[in-house]
Design an enzyme around this catalytic site. Structure first.
Site, mmCIF file in Angstrom:
data_model
loop_
_atom_site.group_PDB
_atom_site.id
_atom_site.type_symbol
_atom_site.label_atom_id
_atom_site.label_comp_id
_atom_site.label_asym_id
_atom_site.label_seq_id
_atom_site.Cartn_x
_atom_site.Cartn_y
_atom_site.Cartn_z
ATOM 1 N N SER A 122 118.481 26.446 -101.947
ATOM 2 C CA SER A 122 118.862 25.241 -101.617
ATOM 3 C C SER A 122 119.884 25.170 -100.582
ATOM 4 C CB SER A 122 119.213 24.263 -102.951
ATOM 5 O OG SER A 122 118.262 24.386 -103.832
ATOM 6 N N HIS A 143 112.197 25.969 -98.008
ATOM 7 C CA HIS A 143 112.732 25.219 -98.924
ATOM 8 C C HIS A 143 111.767 24.045 -99.316
ATOM 9 C CE1 HIS A 143 116.245 22.424 -100.082
ATOM 10 N NE2 HIS A 143 115.634 22.786 -101.097
ATOM 11 N N GLU A 155 111.504 22.291 -95.816
ATOM 12 C CA GLU A 155 112.572 22.545 -94.793
ATOM 13 C C GLU A 155 112.459 24.154 -94.543
ATOM 14 O OE1 GLU A 155 116.346 21.888 -96.593
ATOM 15 O OE2 GLU A 155 117.049 21.197 -94.805
ATOM 16 N N ASN A 193 120.262 19.549 -98.265
ATOM 17 C CA ASN A 193 121.148 19.340 -99.388
ATOM 18 C C ASN A 193 122.676 18.808 -98.813
ATOM 19 O OD1 ASN A 193 120.175 19.409 -102.133
ATOM 20 N ND2 ASN A 193 119.213 21.175 -101.033
HETATM 21 P P1 NAD Z 1 115.455 26.962 -112.704
HETATM 22 O O1 NAD Z 1 116.698 27.070 -113.434
HETATM 23 O O2 NAD Z 1 114.575 25.831 -113.295
HETATM 24 O O3 NAD Z 1 114.452 28.245 -112.856
HETATM 25 C C1 NAD Z 1 115.070 29.544 -112.476
HETATM 26 C C2 NAD Z 1 114.132 30.687 -112.966
HETATM 27 O O4 NAD Z 1 114.664 31.802 -112.432
HETATM 28 C C3 NAD Z 1 114.293 30.888 -114.520
HETATM 29 O O5 NAD Z 1 112.943 30.762 -114.920
HETATM 30 C C4 NAD Z 1 114.826 32.205 -114.551
HETATM 31 O O6 NAD Z 1 114.298 32.727 -115.950
HETATM 32 C C5 NAD Z 1 114.345 33.022 -113.421
HETATM 33 N N1 NAD Z 1 114.959 34.214 -113.124
HETATM 34 C C6 NAD Z 1 116.472 34.391 -113.041
HETATM 35 N N2 NAD Z 1 116.680 35.724 -112.745
HETATM 36 C C7 NAD Z 1 115.379 36.189 -112.125
HETATM 37 C C8 NAD Z 1 114.823 37.508 -111.861
HETATM 38 N N3 NAD Z 1 116.039 38.286 -111.608
HETATM 39 N N4 NAD Z 1 113.761 37.626 -111.553
HETATM 40 C C9 NAD Z 1 112.838 36.534 -111.796
HETATM 41 N N5 NAD Z 1 113.295 35.459 -112.329
HETATM 42 C C10 NAD Z 1 114.530 35.326 -112.485
HETATM 43 O O7 NAD Z 1 115.760 26.818 -111.133
HETATM 44 P P2 NAD Z 1 114.961 25.936 -110.059
HETATM 45 O O8 NAD Z 1 115.590 24.779 -110.217
HETATM 46 O O9 NAD Z 1 113.341 26.125 -110.072
HETATM 47 O O10 NAD Z 1 115.740 26.534 -108.688
HETATM 48 C C11 NAD Z 1 115.035 27.892 -108.296
HETATM 49 C C12 NAD Z 1 115.600 27.743 -106.699
HETATM 50 O O11 NAD Z 1 115.060 26.616 -106.152
HETATM 51 C C13 NAD Z 1 117.069 27.867 -106.508
HETATM 52 O O12 NAD Z 1 117.528 28.584 -105.317
HETATM 53 C C14 NAD Z 1 117.181 26.197 -106.283
HETATM 54 O O13 NAD Z 1 118.417 26.193 -105.517
HETATM 55 C C15 NAD Z 1 115.917 25.838 -105.433
HETATM 56 N N6 NAD Z 1 115.602 24.466 -105.372
HETATM 57 C C16 NAD Z 1 115.811 23.871 -106.397
HETATM 58 C C17 NAD Z 1 115.329 22.382 -106.592
HETATM 59 C C18 NAD Z 1 115.180 21.505 -107.647
HETATM 60 O O14 NAD Z 1 115.237 20.374 -107.574
HETATM 61 N N7 NAD Z 1 115.533 21.979 -108.782
HETATM 62 C C19 NAD Z 1 114.797 21.906 -105.204
HETATM 63 C C20 NAD Z 1 114.649 22.687 -104.115
HETATM 64 C C21 NAD Z 1 114.817 24.044 -104.130
#
Ligand code: NAD
Length: 286
Positions: A122, A143, A155, A193
């Site tokens: 993000s 993104h 994005e 963001n």
């Molecule tokens: P989340 O916390 O829901 O999920 C993250 C996952 O990554 C978990 O299941 C965890 O077990 C896994 N993980 C951690 N270390 C790992 C590794 N070494 N290998 C494999 N898996 C691993 O997070 P999220 O909200 O899905 O966010 C993920 C990414 O997407 C981040 O970079 C975040 O900034 C981005 N993002 C999030 C949103 C949102 O609305 N939540 C929107 C756009 C982008």
């Protein structure tokens, strides 16, 4: 050009990873979903199944589609097993710089020379992530927005060294998925963001200072500004830990105090109130 029926890998099966896996599988790709947590993988498949069931009820998909989509998603708990032979890897693991750098260093040694490495980060610098690999021209930001199967925007962030060929391939792929790409340069928070998080942070400050109740704050933005969701509800939906991590990247990256996270957000994350994913945030989801 990456075309349907090719193997792609998604790293992280959380909020975003399950949605990304879903849209690629629906578009005909063979998807390898990787997470260190077997529970996250099980939960992701259940979430995808539940989302498809809703589409079946609306007569958008059929139960044969459900079998096809779920059948195209293969789960793994190690990178080595999951990324083999993939044309594209999309990293959607926890928003943490050290973790992402470690994953990309490893991906660089495991993936074939032509594999494109994308990140769903993000806010973290794509150029920084690319710098730990020997293929920074093939590292790019892709993104997706939450919830991925519903939201049209992707994005696309070009790192300092990202090549034109890779940029064009990812733009074409995004369109192939039925999404709309918008380009951003590689600065903290990119476009989405950089604009959204200061608004969410300000909403949290407004609550913290007792200016209005959570319901009033959300209602003002929904009814007064025609936002589909109030900022506190949206923060719960994104994940409060994710919001805090993004604000810290903005604060460190620009060195401007206007991005400092509200102490209430810091307290809530420290106490494990992460929003919808932990069943409690500004609202309760029990
Ligand atoms: P989340 O916390 O829901 O999920 C993250 C996952 O990554 C978990 O299941 C965890 O077990 C896994 N993980 C951690 N270390 C790992 C590794 N070494 N290998 C494999 N898996 C691993 O997070 P999220 O909200 O899905 O966010 C993920 C990414 O997407 C981040 O970079 C975040 O900034 C981005 N993002 C999030 C949103 C949102 O609305 N939540 C929107 C756009 C982008």
């Amino acid at each position: 050009m990456i075309s349907a029926y090719e193997k792609i890998a998604v790293i992280g099966a959380g909020t975003m990873g399950n949605g990304i896996a879903h849209v690629f599988a629906q578009a005909g790709y063979s998807v390898h979903l990787i997470d260190v947590s077997p529970e996250s993988l099980t939960k992701a498949l259940a979430t995808i199944g539940g989302n498809i069931d809703r589409q079946i009820k609306k007569e958008v998909l059929t139960s044969a589609d459900k079998d096809r989509i779920l059948g195209a998603i293969h789960t793994h708990t190690t990178l080595a097993e999951g990324v083999e032979g993939c044309a594209l890897v999309i990293e959607a693991a926890t928003e943490n710089v050290e973790l992402k750098l470690k994953i990309f260093k490893e991906l660089d040694t495991l993936c074939g020379r032509d594999t494109i490495l994308a990140t769903n980060t993000s806010s973290i610098s794509i150029s920084l992530i690319g710098s730990v690999t020997q293929r920074s021209s093939q590292v790019i930001g892709m993104h997706f927005m939450n919830p991925v199967p519903v939201m049209k925007l992707v994005e696309i962030i070009r790192g300092y060294n990202t090549s034109d060929t890779v940029l064009q391939a990812i733009v074409a792929l995004t369109q192939d998925l039925g999404k709309t790409p918008e380009m951003s340069e590689d600065y903290p928070g990119f476009v989405a963001n950089r604009i959204l998080m200061p608004m969410i942070n300000e909403a949290i400050w407004t609550l913290h200072e007792g200016v209005a109740t959570r319901e009033a704050i959300d209602s003002v933005m929904r009814l007064g500004m025609a936002h589909p969701m109030g900022p506190l509800q949206l923060a719960d939906f994104i994940g409060l830990d994710v919001c805090l991590a993004i604000l810290r990247v903005l604060h460190d990256g620009f060195g401007n105090p206007k991005y400092a996270p509200c102490p209430l957000l810091v307290n809530m994350v420290t106490a494990g109130h992460l929003g919808k994913k932990s069943n409690k945030g500004f609202y309760s989801y029990m």
